[in-house]
Design a protein around this motif. Structure first.
Motif, PDB file in Angstrom:
ATOM      1  N   TYR A 276      -6.881   2.633   7.050  1.00 39.98           N
ATOM      2  CA  TYR A 276      -6.300   3.466   5.988  1.00 39.98           C
ATOM      3  C   TYR A 276      -7.142   4.722   5.756  1.00 39.98           C
ATOM      4  CZ  TYR A 276      -3.320   3.812   1.726  1.00 39.98           C
ATOM      5  OH  TYR A 276      -2.396   4.185   0.770  1.00 39.98           O
ATOM      6  N   ARG A 444      -5.109  -2.624  -4.918  1.00 39.60           N
ATOM      7  CA  ARG A 444      -5.478  -2.220  -3.564  1.00 39.60           C
ATOM      8  C   ARG A 444      -4.813  -0.877  -3.214  1.00 39.60           C
ATOM      9  NH1 ARG A 444      -7.929  -6.345  -0.895  1.00 39.60           N
ATOM     10  NH2 ARG A 444      -7.524  -5.463   1.162  1.00 39.60           N
ATOM     11  N   PRO A 445      -5.287  -0.181  -2.186  1.00 44.30           N
ATOM     12  CA  PRO A 445      -4.611   1.046  -1.758  1.00 44.30           C
ATOM     13  C   PRO A 445      -3.126   0.783  -1.479  1.00 44.30           C
ATOM     14  CG  PRO A 445      -6.742   0.866  -0.686  1.00 44.30           C
ATOM     15  CD  PRO A 445      -6.527  -0.429  -1.416  1.00 44.30           C
ATOM     16  N   LYS A 446      -2.297   1.755  -1.830  1.00 48.01           N
ATOM     17  CA  LYS A 446      -0.844   1.542  -1.842  1.00 48.01           C
ATOM     18  C   LYS A 446      -0.220   1.575  -0.442  1.00 48.01           C
ATOM     19  CE  LYS A 446      -0.871   1.346  -6.314  1.00 48.01           C
ATOM     20  NZ  LYS A 446      -0.810   0.014  -6.935  1.00 48.01           N
ATOM     21  N   LEU A 447       0.873   0.814  -0.316  1.00 50.08           N
ATOM     22  CA  LEU A 447       1.639   0.806   0.931  1.00 50.08           C
ATOM     23  C   LEU A 447       2.340   2.142   1.160  1.00 50.08           C
ATOM     24  CD1 LEU A 447       3.270  -2.708   0.514  1.00 50.08           C
ATOM     25  CD2 LEU A 447       1.690  -2.098   2.344  1.00 50.08           C
ATOM     26  N   SER A 449       2.336   6.285   0.467  1.00 46.53           N
ATOM     27  CA  SER A 449       1.477   7.401   0.080  1.00 46.53           C
ATOM     28  C   SER A 449       1.893   7.954  -1.279  1.00 46.53           C
ATOM     29  CB  SER A 449       1.544   8.514   1.121  1.00 46.53           C
ATOM     30  OG  SER A 449       0.867   9.670   0.656  1.00 46.53           O
ATOM     31  N   TYR A 456       3.707   5.939   5.072  1.00 45.16           N
ATOM     32  CA  TYR A 456       3.453   4.588   4.590  1.00 45.16           C
ATOM     33  C   TYR A 456       2.254   3.990   5.327  1.00 45.16           C
ATOM     34  CZ  TYR A 456       8.135   4.987   2.587  1.00 45.16           C
ATOM     35  OH  TYR A 456       9.234   5.397   1.870  1.00 45.16           O
ATOM     36  N   PHE A 457       1.731   2.900   4.740  1.00 45.90           N
ATOM     37  CA  PHE A 457       0.555   2.234   5.295  1.00 45.90           C
ATOM     38  C   PHE A 457       0.787   0.726   5.342  1.00 45.90           C
ATOM     39  CE2 PHE A 457      -0.759   6.159   3.342  1.00 45.90           C
ATOM     40  CZ  PHE A 457      -1.680   6.693   4.218  1.00 45.90           C
ATOM     41  N   THR A 458       0.100   0.081   6.247  1.00 43.47           N
ATOM     42  CA  THR A 458       0.131  -1.378   6.323  1.00 43.47           C
ATOM     43  C   THR A 458      -1.207  -1.853   6.870  1.00 43.47           C
ATOM     44  OG1 THR A 458       1.391  -3.281   7.129  1.00 43.47           O
ATOM     45  CG2 THR A 458       1.132  -1.443   8.659  1.00 43.47           C
ATOM     46  N   THR A 462      -4.780  -2.570   2.756  1.00 43.11           N
ATOM     47  CA  THR A 462      -3.767  -2.471   1.712  1.00 43.11           C
ATOM     48  C   THR A 462      -3.282  -3.878   1.351  1.00 43.11           C
ATOM     49  OG1 THR A 462      -1.679  -1.416   1.092  1.00 43.11           O
ATOM     50  CG2 THR A 462      -1.946  -1.945   3.431  1.00 43.11           C
ATOM     51  N   SER A 474       1.950  -8.003   5.359  1.00 36.42           N
ATOM     52  CA  SER A 474       1.809  -6.581   5.062  1.00 36.42           C
ATOM     53  C   SER A 474       2.825  -5.758   5.841  1.00 36.42           C
ATOM     54  CB  SER A 474       0.393  -6.113   5.389  1.00 36.42           C
ATOM     55  OG  SER A 474       0.184  -4.771   4.982  1.00 36.42           O
TER      56      SER A 474
END
Length: 490
Positions: A276, A444-447, A449, A456-458, A462, A474
């Motif tokens: 991330y 936690r850091p968001k899925l 942005s 998006y993140f996974t 996260t 996730s």
């Protein structure tokens, strides 16, 4: 409407997300910087030996089953599982180990033989752990971490006190024998934090251990990677290796594509399963949701020093998984979390996959790897690696009463610098961000942005957290969030 999705990285979360997004009808391509897929779960072969480079414990088989069931498939159609018995041994010294067998009744009998009355207490403890497992793994972890209200259900309200105490406190209330305590504290180390800092609710890891057992894919954890890859390809996912990402292109606060190997690749949606913190460095500063100060303030799970070893003989009287707790458990934890430094007397873990999978080593030989948990961000050098290799091999030989060093015919080390170089891992972490109370769920850091649309993140930094089963979850959560966003735009 069919959308073009670019996914960064090919670890478990990326592969899982790719499957879900392709199932939704999107055009999905995975971009992997390394030569082979799998991220931290890569595999390599050398001189007839086969090594999984990352995860080696297959726990929570129900999560894997649920993943494949989402595609009307069965896990057994993609790889074969073997239940290990014993699941593992924990060594406290020469002629001093405790074997954890593949069923709770035998484990209770083992506990009872060591501490009178502990068998009945263990049953009660595991019953509580199962209750928490049913709430957490069957429900809470499948929520996207958007709002604190996700954690508020009639069942969790009844468990509120379990978010205030620690796993260690609960265990020590019931059990007095230090060896049994360490065995019960061990599973939460997979969550990346000290047992004294892990909320009581997370004792569900003990049910994952004693209740569901320890499994091994027939020819290693890479079987799982290949299984999910096979599913992804069946769904139409494309995978490109040697495809490092140089930049995420943003126009009008919207991600519009990526630059890989100096080529601009347009995309409607970008999902990163890469680290991330590193992913955000691919953005201009004004588009980053989290500052460098933020990342430096987080509690990261440990890094690791690993040695992949090939032996020209069989190693006698050792289990597939072996934990060496013959030194001070608490002091090693201090050296990781409280006062980061190389531990004077580290605990370590040894894994011999060729005990279960004969293809992992040539006939009459053994493959193994040794792991020392280390503080993230620690200094790393060849000299330190070699010094610690000699420490743990000497202890292994003394405890198991056999000489093995002269039988090593292959050796490769992997440590913090390699985690940074190969995975762009923040501080060289091996397991992501720890699941402490202040780094759980919506904290936690968001899925998605917070600054860039369609980004998006996974993955392990996260929601829901570190580990292979959480990585699969996730990927599903990120894909669902993307689908929800696309539907809202129609």
């Amino acid at each position: 409407m069919r959308k073009t999705v670019a996914i960064l990285g090919s670890g478990f979360s990326s592969l899982a997300a790719a499957c879900y997004l392709a199932q939704q009808g999107n055009d999905v391509t995975i971009y992997e910087k390394n030569e082979t897929i799998g991220g931290r779960a890569r595999q390599f072969k050398e001189d007839g030996f086969t090594f999984d480079m990352g995860p080696s414990w297959y726990w929570m088989p129900d999560v894997f089953d649920r993943f494949f069931a989402d595609f009307n498939k069965k896990t057994a159609s993609y790889y074969e599982l073997i239940k290990l018995n014993p699941a593992y041994r924990v060594y406290f010294g020469a002629d001093d180990f405790i074997a954890i067998y593949d069923n709770l009744e035998e484990i209770k009998a083992t506990f009872e033989s060591i501490e009178k009355g502990s068998g009945k207490k263990l049953q009660k403890f595991i019953d509580s752990a199962k209750s928490n497992y049913d709430i957490a793994i069957k429900d809470l972890v499948y929520r996207p971490g958007i709002s604190p209200l996700e954690l508020v259900t009639p069942k969790t309200i009844l468990k509120l006190n379990q978010f205030l105490g620690s796993v260690s406190q609960d265990i020590r209330k019931e059990f007095k024998n230090e060896k049994l305590i360490q065995i019960l504290e061990f599973p939460v180390l997979f969550l990346g934090a000290k047992p004294t800092k892990t909320p009581s609710f997370y004792n569900f890891m003990n049910y994952a251990d004693f209740g569901l057992g320890t499994w091994h894919p027939k020819t290693g954890m890479f079987d799982v990677v290949l299984g999910i890859q096979k599913l992804a390809l069946e769904l139409g996912v494309k995978i490109k290796t040697n495809a490092a990402i140089d930049k995420i292109v943003v126009e009008n606060k919207t991600a519009v594509g990526i630059i890989s190997n100096k080529e601009f690749i347009p995309a409607d949606i970008i999902l990163s399963g890469a680290d991330y913190q590193h992913t955000e460095t691919l953005l201009e500063k004004e588009h980053r949701a989290y500052s460098e100060k933020y990342w430096q303030s987080r509690v990261f799970a440990p890094s690791s020093l690993l040695f992949f070893l090939g032996f020209n003989k069989k190693i006698a009287d050792i289990s597939h998984h072996a934990l060496f707790f013959d030194t001070d458990f608490n002091q090693h934890a201090v050296d990781i979390y409280d006062k980061p430094k190389w531990p004077d007397e580290p605990l370590f873990y040894a894994n011999f996959p060729s005990k279960t999978d004969q293809t992992a080593a040539p006939d009459g030989m053994e493959s193994g790897f040794f792991l020392i948990p280390l503080a993230p961000g620690i200094n790393d050098s060849e000299e330190l690696r070699e010094a610690y290799f000699n420490k743990i091999i000497s202890r292994f030989e003394k405890i198991t009463k056999q000489e093995i060093k002269s039988s090593i015919i292959f050796k490769k080390s992997f440590c913090k610098n390699d985690f940074v170089n190969d995975y762009n891992a923040c501080k060289g972490n091996a397991y992501g961000m720890a699941n402490t109370l202040l780094q759980t769920a919506f904290l936690r850091p968001k899925l998605k942005s917070k600054k860039v649309r369609n980004l998006y993140f996974t993955g392990q930094l996260t929601v829901p957290g570190p580990g292979v089963p959480p990585a699969l979850i996730s990927g599903k959560l990120a894909a669902e969030l993307i689908q929800k966003s696309l539907k809202a735009k129609k």
